[in-house]
Enzyme design. Structure first.
Site, PDB file in Angstrom:
ATOM      1  CG  ASN A   7      -1.704   1.266   1.369  1.00 40.77           C
ATOM      2  OD1 ASN A   7      -1.860   2.007   0.404  1.00 40.77           O
ATOM      3  ND2 ASN A   7      -2.230   1.528   2.563  1.00 40.77           N
ATOM      4  CD1 TRP A   8       3.898   1.214  -2.616  1.00 44.03           C
ATOM      5  CD2 TRP A   8       3.698   2.127  -4.658  1.00 44.03           C
ATOM      6  NE1 TRP A   8       4.710   0.507  -3.476  1.00 44.03           N
ATOM      7  CE2 TRP A   8       4.607   1.040  -4.730  1.00 44.03           C
ATOM      8  CE3 TRP A   8       3.417   2.843  -5.825  1.00 44.03           C
ATOM      9  CZ2 TRP A   8       5.224   0.669  -5.923  1.00 44.03           C
ATOM     10  CZ3 TRP A   8       4.026   2.475  -7.005  1.00 44.03           C
ATOM     11  CH2 TRP A   8       4.928   1.402  -7.056  1.00 44.03           C
ATOM     12  CE  LYS A   9       0.347   3.671   4.695  1.00 45.44           C
ATOM     13  NZ  LYS A   9       0.065   3.828   6.101  1.00 45.44           N
ATOM     14  CG  HIS A  21      -5.834   2.053   5.044  1.00 48.79           C
ATOM     15  ND1 HIS A  21      -5.388   3.020   5.907  1.00 48.79           N
ATOM     16  CD2 HIS A  21      -4.821   1.171   4.897  1.00 48.79           C
ATOM     17  CE1 HIS A  21      -4.137   2.749   6.255  1.00 48.79           C
ATOM     18  NE2 HIS A  21      -3.770   1.624   5.654  1.00 48.79           N
ATOM     19  CD  GLU A  75      -2.976   5.758   6.415  1.00 48.75           C
ATOM     20  OE1 GLU A  75      -3.008   5.828   5.180  1.00 48.75           O
ATOM     21  OE2 GLU A  75      -2.019   5.252   7.043  1.00 48.75           O
ATOM     22  CD  GLU A 130      -3.641  -2.438   7.398  1.00 52.87           C
ATOM     23  OE1 GLU A 130      -2.486  -2.632   6.992  1.00 52.87           O
ATOM     24  OE2 GLU A 130      -4.313  -1.457   7.077  1.00 52.87           O
ATOM     25  N   GLY A 151       2.244   2.408  10.611  1.00 52.76           N
ATOM     26  CA  GLY A 151       3.168   3.527  10.424  1.00 52.76           C
ATOM     27  C   GLY A 151       3.868   3.970  11.687  1.00 52.76           C
ATOM     28  CB  SER A 170       5.125  -1.577  12.020  1.00 49.84           C
ATOM     29  OG  SER A 170       4.687  -0.242  12.198  1.00 49.84           O
ATOM     30  N   GLY A 195       2.793  -0.968   4.316  1.00 48.24           N
ATOM     31  CA  GLY A 195       2.892   0.432   3.919  1.00 48.24           C
ATOM     32  C   GLY A 195       4.336   0.832   3.720  1.00 48.24           C
ATOM     33  N   GLY A 196       4.921   1.445   4.752  1.00 45.98           N
ATOM     34  CA  GLY A 196       6.271   2.024   4.663  1.00 45.98           C
ATOM     35  C   GLY A 196       7.319   1.096   4.073  1.00 45.98           C
TER      36      GLY A 196
HETATM   37  C1  PEP Z   1      -0.804   0.279   5.924  1.00 45.18           C
HETATM   38  O1  PEP Z   1      -0.764   1.391   5.456  1.00 45.18           O
HETATM   39  O2  PEP Z   1      -1.769  -0.459   5.665  1.00 45.18           O
HETATM   40  C2  PEP Z   1       0.295  -0.169   6.779  1.00 45.18           C
HETATM   41  C3  PEP Z   1       0.215  -1.329   7.357  1.00 45.18           C
HETATM   42  O3  PEP Z   1       1.356   0.686   6.906  1.00 45.18           O
HETATM   43  P1  PEP Z   1       2.777   0.356   7.642  1.00 45.18           P
HETATM   44  O4  PEP Z   1       3.249  -0.965   7.079  1.00 45.18           O
HETATM   45  O5  PEP Z   1       3.656   1.490   7.263  1.00 45.18           O
HETATM   46  O6  PEP Z   1       2.489   0.254   9.092  1.00 45.18           O
END
Ligand code: PEP
Length: 255
Positions: free
Chosen positions: A10-12, A98, A100, A170, A176, A216, A237-238
């Site tokens: 997930n590049w956001k 999600h 966010e 999640e 994040g 994470s 994500g990251g």
């Molecule tokens: C996400 O955005 O769904 C996510 C899990 O981000 P991260 O891996 O950065 O925690």
């Protein structure tokens, strides 16, 4: 029941078309003509989807996802993108619900449910995200929150439709933040989510559905998390912004 793990990036709101091109070119030699014991999905921002489709659309080991879609087909919905529009660019999955979008854009369980139903109507596979905040967990509301999110978010989904749904558990406090749920915490939540699916859709559907962990995930913790019996991949994500670290997570998580 063996479930094929699914690893999704997930590049956001990161990576425009040229960075998408760099990423695709970096992973191409590793993913082209390779078969993996898992599904690999990349979710770029809308405007980078055409570039990702151009470079990765024909690579059978990689599928594309959008990070959101409208609950409508077309019409006067300024700023929205319909599921059918996404399908024109080889998009097979869509991330819905999600945290966010829930927290920043106020998406409710009912609203997310409408999107899940619309996506399924056109054979776009929802990656349906759920998870509790730290306050909810500390107040002992983990199960209550997950039950509400699953029951409402998947309302009126047919048993056949459920076969196209991937759930991403999640915990919001792990997204994040660099704080990962322990394998024990994640497994406990995943088993509970699977039991909710069994209640709502029956045991067979529950045994089949894939439940990703997100929050994470990194190359260093992927193996331990993916070893849990109810964890079927990751939403990342990251650590999915760098080709090498995304591929390392997949390698470690499927080892
Ligand atoms: C996400 O955005 O769904 C996510 C899990 O981000 P991260 O891996 O950065 O925690």
């Amino acid at each position: 029941m063996t479930r094929k793990p699914i690893f999704a990036a997930n590049w956001k709101m990161n990576k425009g078309a040229s960075e998408t091109e760099d990423f695709a070119k970096a992973i191409l030699p590793k993913v082209q003509h390779h078969t993996f014991p898992c599904d690999i999905v990349i979710a770029p921002p809308f405007t980078s989807i055409p570039k990702a489709a151009e470079l990765l659309g024909n690579v059978s080991s990689v599928a594309l996802a959008a990070q959101n879609c409208s609950q409508f087909d077309s019409g006067a919905y300024t700023g929205e993108v319909s599921p059918m529009m996404l399908k024109e660019f080889f998009v097979h999955y869509v991330i819905l619900g999600h945290s966010e979008r829930r927290a920043i854009y106020g998406e409710s369980d009912e609203f997310i449910n409408a999107k899940v139903l619309k996506a399924l109507e056109v054979n776009l596979r929802p990656i349906f995200c759920i998870g509790e905040t730290l306050e909810e967990r500390e107040a002992g509301k983990l199960e209550e929150v997950l039950r509400r999110q699953v029951t409402v978010g998947l309302k009126d989904v047919s048993e056949e439709g459920l076969g196209d749904v991937v759930i991403a558990y999640e915990p919001v406090w792990a997204i994040g933040t660099g704080v990962t749920a322990t394998a024990e915490q994640a497994q406990e939540a995943h088993a509970f989510v699977r039991s909710l699916i069994a209640e709502q859709f029956g045991g067979e559907a529950a045994a089949k559905i894939r439940i990703q962990y997100g929050g994470s995930v990194k190359p260093g913790n992927a193996r331990e998390l993916m070893a849990c019996p109810d964890i079927d991949g990751a939403l990342i994500g990251g650590a999915a912004l760098e080709p090498a670290s995304f591929l390392e997570i997949i390698e470690n998580g499927t080892a």
